[in-house]
Design an enzyme around this catalytic site. Sequence first.
Site, PDB file in Angstrom:
ATOM      1  N   GLU A  44     -27.550  -0.284 -29.895  1.00  0.00           N
ATOM      2  CA  GLU A  44     -27.481  -1.741 -29.732  1.00  0.00           C
ATOM      3  C   GLU A  44     -27.778  -2.454 -31.057  1.00  0.00           C
ATOM      4  O   GLU A  44     -27.356  -3.594 -31.265  1.00  0.00           O
ATOM      5  CB  GLU A  44     -28.472  -2.198 -28.644  1.00  0.00           C
ATOM      6  CG  GLU A  44     -28.060  -3.510 -27.989  1.00  0.00           C
ATOM      7  CD  GLU A  44     -28.901  -3.885 -26.768  1.00  0.00           C
ATOM      8  OE1 GLU A  44     -29.993  -3.325 -26.578  1.00  0.00           O
ATOM      9  OE2 GLU A  44     -28.452  -4.754 -26.005  1.00  0.00           O
ATOM     10  N   HIS A 102     -27.238  25.361 -23.106  1.00  0.00           N
ATOM     11  CA  HIS A 102     -26.339  25.892 -22.077  1.00  0.00           C
ATOM     12  C   HIS A 102     -25.387  24.810 -21.601  1.00  0.00           C
ATOM     13  O   HIS A 102     -24.867  24.875 -20.491  1.00  0.00           O
ATOM     14  CB  HIS A 102     -27.173  26.461 -20.926  1.00  0.00           C
ATOM     15  CG  HIS A 102     -28.059  27.565 -21.379  1.00  0.00           C
ATOM     16  ND1 HIS A 102     -27.703  28.894 -21.296  1.00  0.00           N
ATOM     17  CD2 HIS A 102     -29.271  27.541 -21.993  1.00  0.00           C
ATOM     18  CE1 HIS A 102     -28.670  29.641 -21.816  1.00  0.00           C
ATOM     19  NE2 HIS A 102     -29.622  28.838 -22.251  1.00  0.00           N
ATOM     20  N   LYS A 115     -21.932 -10.523 -19.749  1.00  0.00           N
ATOM     21  CA  LYS A 115     -22.957 -11.283 -19.004  1.00  0.00           C
ATOM     22  C   LYS A 115     -22.361 -12.579 -18.484  1.00  0.00           C
ATOM     23  O   LYS A 115     -22.564 -12.964 -17.337  1.00  0.00           O
ATOM     24  CB  LYS A 115     -24.117 -11.649 -19.942  1.00  0.00           C
ATOM     25  CG  LYS A 115     -25.182 -10.626 -20.069  1.00  0.00           C
ATOM     26  CD  LYS A 115     -26.392 -11.269 -20.765  1.00  0.00           C
ATOM     27  CE  LYS A 115     -27.295 -10.220 -21.353  1.00  0.00           C
ATOM     28  NZ  LYS A 115     -28.331 -10.780 -22.221  1.00  0.00           N
TER      29      LYS A 115
HETATM   30  O1  PA5 Z   1     -32.826  -4.975 -26.914  1.00  0.00           O
HETATM   31  C1  PA5 Z   1     -32.491  -5.918 -26.249  1.00  0.00           C
HETATM   32  O2  PA5 Z   1     -32.641  -7.093 -26.638  1.00  0.00           O
HETATM   33  C2  PA5 Z   1     -31.882  -5.760 -24.884  1.00  0.00           C
HETATM   34  O3  PA5 Z   1     -31.573  -4.448 -24.593  1.00  0.00           O
HETATM   35  C3  PA5 Z   1     -32.855  -6.277 -23.819  1.00  0.00           C
HETATM   36  O4  PA5 Z   1     -34.036  -5.529 -23.874  1.00  0.00           O
HETATM   37  C4  PA5 Z   1     -32.261  -6.223 -22.419  1.00  0.00           C
HETATM   38  O5  PA5 Z   1     -31.027  -6.855 -22.389  1.00  0.00           O
HETATM   39  C5  PA5 Z   1     -33.204  -6.903 -21.429  1.00  0.00           C
HETATM   40  O6  PA5 Z   1     -33.424  -8.228 -21.830  1.00  0.00           O
HETATM   41  P1  PA5 Z   1     -34.667  -9.045 -21.345  1.00  0.00           P
HETATM   42  O7  PA5 Z   1     -35.902  -8.376 -21.821  1.00  0.00           O
HETATM   43  O8  PA5 Z   1     -34.485 -10.382 -21.961  1.00  0.00           O
HETATM   44  O9  PA5 Z   1     -34.606  -9.103 -19.856  1.00  0.00           O
END
Ligand code: PA5
Length: 461
Positions: free
Chosen positions: A290, A316, A430
């Site tokens: 990410e 394996h 989203k």
């Molecule tokens: O790293 C990130 O920003 C995302 O993976 C968030 O952790 C994830 O989308 C969850 O978001 P939030 O903590 O705002 O609910």
Amino acid sequence: MTIRIDYTNMMSGAVSGGISSEAWSGAREAFANARQIFVKRREGDELGFINLALDGAGIGALLGFADGTGQAFSDIVVLGIGGSALGPIALRSALRSTSWNALDDEAREYYPRLHVLENIDPVTVTSVLDRVELGRTLFLVISKSGGTAETMAQYLIARGRLQAELGEDYHRHLVFITDPVKGALREIARRDGIAALEIPSNVGGRFSALSPVGLLPAALIGIDVRALLAGAADMFTRCDSDDLASNPAAVFGTLQWLADTTLGRRNHIMMPYSDPLRDFGGWFVQLWAESLGKIQPGGTSVGPTPIPALGVTDQHSQVQLFMEGPLDKTVTFLVVGQRKADLEIPRLHDDIPELAYLGGRTLADLLDAERRATAAALSQRGRLNMTITLDSIDAHHVGGLIMLFEMATIYAGGLYGVNPLDQPGVELGKRFTYALMGRPDAVDAKREWDAIREPEQRWSV
Ligand code: PA5
């Protein structure tokens, strides 16, 4: 604490087709540039995850809250997703248990069980909610933004059940961990007087393992959170250096980047040879993917693909692919020096050669032999690999490992020329979800959705 990186098998001297000494020396300049970007971000106060370790701010209050709270409950249920779940899961697995949801008997007498509901599959949610006794359960609702659809849906379900069963007493069973100012959770906390801890505004989800996101669940199940922070702070000192060769985060990030961008090794496998570190793989995958899978300012898409694996289990399974599949991977072995337990293998069949050689050795001997054999076999076939060794798995080392990869990710962001702190690519999905679920303020998203239409399913079987 010792965490060592052996990267011999990334280099051309040991592995044919590996990174040459010239390329490695040449990378100093690229790292210097990434380091400058890091320094600017730090000066701009964008890297709050470092302050978490160095200041330990709020840790007294957090421990005060955890002390006693944990013992008042038999079960803690974390509601969160992505960075709001993977840190707590990795910490629990590494420091509390080898199985996904259990504490050893001794710990269970004193500390509650920790469940992390990181997905919204109704089968799992139902099974956890049906299993716990609500009157003895604390829900930690974790969301940085305070409005993530999945977490909010879980929260609404949990709160609905709490109110139905416990009436006004529902308050005592909810704690929010969220942004200090923004978001729906913060507003509800204020309005309804629900306890709420802060995730500093300059700490993003996937960098929040050492904020209350990871630390409160950890403290509630008896993990030494001060040691986690101390380990992270020690590692930060090692990683806060201009000298590429002595900076472990810089070494990891720069080697992986070089392997990807100059040798086409774009799949980065994280392979602990340790069950407690298994979920560290999932945490690393989110951090690396990410943060680095992005479009550069010039419009080019870049980024490595992280892949989790587990030794010896994957010998394996995926290792066949690692050995003979495309030359597009690096493998990072995560290794533990001193394991918490070992088992001697009895000599029961000295007359059967297929079994006799095992007698008198231990499971740790076998695990280590298999890991060394796999590393050597990969190297012989021109498959780049490195080994990160932790002396032992304790809070200090785990804190250090978290900081090592967080810092490596920031440096790698600079090397790839992308912002490792944002995630614009997940926004469109989203927005379409909001449109499909009829969120009232998603008017623009609804218009966009209506304009594209899902293709008719003309190609199916
Ligand atoms: O790293 C990130 O920003 C995302 O993976 C968030 O952790 C994830 O989308 C969850 O978001 P939030 O903590 O705002 O609910």
